[in-house]
Design a protein around this motif. Structure first.
Motif, PDB file in Angstrom:
ATOM      1  N   TYR A 299      25.214 177.898  60.116  1.00 19.27           N
ATOM      2  CA  TYR A 299      24.827 177.991  58.709  1.00 19.27           C
ATOM      3  C   TYR A 299      25.520 176.909  57.889  1.00 19.27           C
ATOM      4  CZ  TYR A 299      22.907 182.591  59.870  1.00 19.27           C
ATOM      5  OH  TYR A 299      22.177 183.612  60.419  1.00 19.27           O
ATOM      6  N   ALA A 302      23.936 173.555  58.524  1.00 16.36           N
ATOM      7  CA  ALA A 302      22.619 173.433  57.902  1.00 16.36           C
ATOM      8  C   ALA A 302      22.696 173.445  56.382  1.00 16.36           C
ATOM      9  CB  ALA A 302      21.717 174.576  58.372  1.00 16.36           C
ATOM     10  N   GLY A 303      23.817 173.871  55.814  1.00 14.57           N
ATOM     11  CA  GLY A 303      23.939 173.954  54.365  1.00 14.57           C
ATOM     12  C   GLY A 303      23.022 174.996  53.753  1.00 14.57           C
ATOM     13  N   ASP A 304      22.728 176.056  54.519  1.00 14.22           N
ATOM     14  CA  ASP A 304      21.788 177.084  54.056  1.00 14.22           C
ATOM     15  C   ASP A 304      22.588 178.262  53.514  1.00 14.22           C
ATOM     16  OD1 ASP A 304      19.654 178.670  53.551  1.00 14.22           O
ATOM     17  OD2 ASP A 304      18.889 178.747  55.594  1.00 14.22           O
ATOM     18  N   ALA A 305      23.048 178.130  52.273  1.00 18.62           N
ATOM     19  CA  ALA A 305      23.858 179.188  51.671  1.00 18.62           C
ATOM     20  C   ALA A 305      23.024 180.444  51.428  1.00 18.62           C
ATOM     21  CB  ALA A 305      24.480 178.692  50.364  1.00 18.62           C
ATOM     22  N   GLY A 306      21.765 180.281  51.071  1.00 16.09           N
ATOM     23  CA  GLY A 306      20.922 181.442  50.816  1.00 16.09           C
ATOM     24  C   GLY A 306      20.722 182.311  52.045  1.00 16.09           C
ATOM     25  N   HIS A 307      20.497 181.682  53.207  1.00 18.00           N
ATOM     26  CA  HIS A 307      20.314 182.459  54.431  1.00 18.00           C
ATOM     27  C   HIS A 307      21.607 183.172  54.832  1.00 18.00           C
ATOM     28  CE1 HIS A 307      18.141 183.504  58.093  1.00 18.00           C
ATOM     29  NE2 HIS A 307      19.242 183.218  58.777  1.00 18.00           N
ATOM     30  N   ASP A 310      21.972 186.195  52.731  1.00 15.77           N
ATOM     31  CA  ASP A 310      21.100 187.285  53.176  1.00 15.77           C
ATOM     32  C   ASP A 310      21.739 188.056  54.323  1.00 15.77           C
ATOM     33  OD1 ASP A 310      19.222 186.625  51.309  1.00 15.77           O
ATOM     34  OD2 ASP A 310      17.995 185.404  52.666  1.00 15.77           O
ATOM     35  N   ARG A 360      23.770 178.843  45.556  1.00 16.50           N
ATOM     36  CA  ARG A 360      23.274 177.495  45.846  1.00 16.50           C
ATOM     37  C   ARG A 360      24.307 176.642  46.570  1.00 16.50           C
ATOM     38  NH1 ARG A 360      17.934 178.214  45.118  1.00 16.50           N
ATOM     39  NH2 ARG A 360      17.502 179.232  43.108  1.00 16.50           N
ATOM     40  N   ASP A 362      28.468 176.438  48.525  1.00 12.89           N
ATOM     41  CA  ASP A 362      29.437 177.208  49.302  1.00 12.89           C
ATOM     42  C   ASP A 362      30.368 178.003  48.380  1.00 12.89           C
ATOM     43  OD1 ASP A 362      28.322 176.181  51.568  1.00 12.89           O
ATOM     44  OD2 ASP A 362      29.869 174.647  51.893  1.00 12.89           O
TER      45      ASP A 362
END
Length: 398
Positions: A299, A302-307, A310, A360, A362
């Motif tokens: 994560y 990928a920089g996917d803070a939203g995932h 969740d 949005r 970290d």
């Protein structure tokens, strides 16, 4: 055990959809093939009821037959070749509808003994054999006068022909229209052969127009006896092409059956046996902490803070649902409302933490994780206090 059953149902669903899809495709192919075969068969057979002297439908010929009988002409209906040949005499008029089922030889034989012949649905073959090699010439262009010296046509007057024909040799054309004539007549001594498109002139629906009725009575009522023959498919003596089965050697069919049986046996032997999934011990044990760290690194990369948020919320909702006494079927909104009630907190603020807030960066993700932990700690502390008796749950006073 519940996870295994859930996994089995999840794996079986695509398989059922695939089987249902292939079944639907097979059924659709069968339906299309059957419809195509039916259409092909219909294109090769005479239209049922068309110009039938006993049919009262708009396309039938019952009205003309009744008018002929009213004028003293006996009408015999023949629905097979044998009956027609028995009924026709040297003093009869043979009336023929679609002759598609008959071969050239059969057509010549059935018309050979008749005094007169009237072709109601002449084909190119009929014109070539019986009317000096005449042929079709297209479609008529509206009403047309007789345009010939034939007494029957002159008495009938103007009609509107459908298909028109090209007169060749001794054939006489009447009712000129377009590039041809609506009526062809060939006289040899006292014998007459006539051809016209009766589907546009002599059907029950069209008989009362213009001079159609007079023309029909004049042509068919020239003799005192009319044999109205409707050729049927069983009258056909046309040679059919050999089938594939007749052309192949005798050993081909058993060989194909043997190969099909071998293929089926191989499929049963080597094919995958579909059934419920069975839980098996993994060959390598992986610690939960290592899995968590690995996912976190993915994560982060990928920089996917939203995932990532969740995943934190899903785990927090499961734990909070147990703390407030809700089952696994409870929705996220129900858990959020229950937590707000237990903590006497603002439902909107609790929903923002558990459902709505979208990090949005970290930094925002870390803040959300802290608020989730604080929410769980507060609810856990209040639950412990209720259990130990140091805090009583609020009740409505009467």
């Amino acid at each position: 055990m519940t996870a295994a059953r859930t996994a089995a149902r999840t794996a079986a669903a695509p398989r059922r959809r695939a089987v249902a899809g292939w079944t639907a495709i097979g059924a659709a192919l069968l339906v299309v093939g059957a419809v195509a075969a039916a259409i092909g068969g219909i294109a090769q057979m005479p239209a049922a009821g068309l110009l039938d002297p006993q049919s009262a439908t708009p396309d039938g010929g019952r009205a003309l037959a009744r008018i002929l009988e009213g004028h003293g002409v006996a009408v015999t209906v023949a629905r097979d070749r044998a009956a027609a040949e028995d009924a026709v005499t040297s003093a009869s008029t043979l009336v023929l509808t679609d002759t598609a089922p008959l071969s050239d030889e059969a057509l010549a034989a059935v018309t050979g003994t008749a005094a007169d012949v009237v072709l109601l649905e002449p084909r190119s073959r009929d014109l070539r054999l019986l009317l000096a090699r005449s042929g079709p010439a297209g479609i008529g262009e509206g009403a047309a006068p007789p345009g010939c010296g034939l007494a029957e046509a002159v008495r009938a007057g103007e009609v509107s022909p459908g298909t028109v024909f090209r007169a060749v040799g001794d054939a006489v054309g009447c009712y000129p229209s377009g590039d041809g004539h609506g009526l062809l007549v060939l006289e040899t001594g006292d014998r007459r052969i006539a051809a016209l498109d009766a589907t546009a002139l002599l059907t029950n629906e069209l008989l009362a127009r213009d001079g159609n009725a007079a023309l029909g009575v004049n042509l068919l009522g020239r003799r005192s006896h009319v044999v109205w023959y409707l050729p049927a498919l069983q009258d056909s003596d046309l040679a059919t092409a050999p089938t594939v089965g007749e052309l192949t050697p005798d050993w081909v069919t058993p060989a194909i059956a043997l190969l099909a049986g071998a293929a089926l046996a191989a499929a049963v032997w080597r094919g995958r046996r579909f059934g419920p999934l069975v839980a098996e011990t993994l060959p390598v044990s992986v610690r939960a902490g290592e899995t968590t760290v690995g996912r976190a690194q993915l994560y982060a990369r990928a920089g996917d803070a939203g995932h990532a948020a969740d995943q934190l919320r899903i785990a927090a909702l499961d734990r909070l649902a147990r703390l407030v006494g809700l089952g696994p079927a409870a929705s996220a909104r129900e858990v959020s409302d229950a937590v707000a009630v237990h903590l006497s907190a603002d439902p909107g603020a609790v929903a923002g933490v558990l459902l709505d807030a979208v990090p949005r960066t970290d930094r925002e993700l870390v803040d959300l994780a802290a608020r989730l932990r604080d929410l769980e700690d507060a609810l856990a502390s209040k639950s412990d206090a209720i259990v130990t008796g140091t805090l009583r749950p609020e009740r409505n006073t009467p």
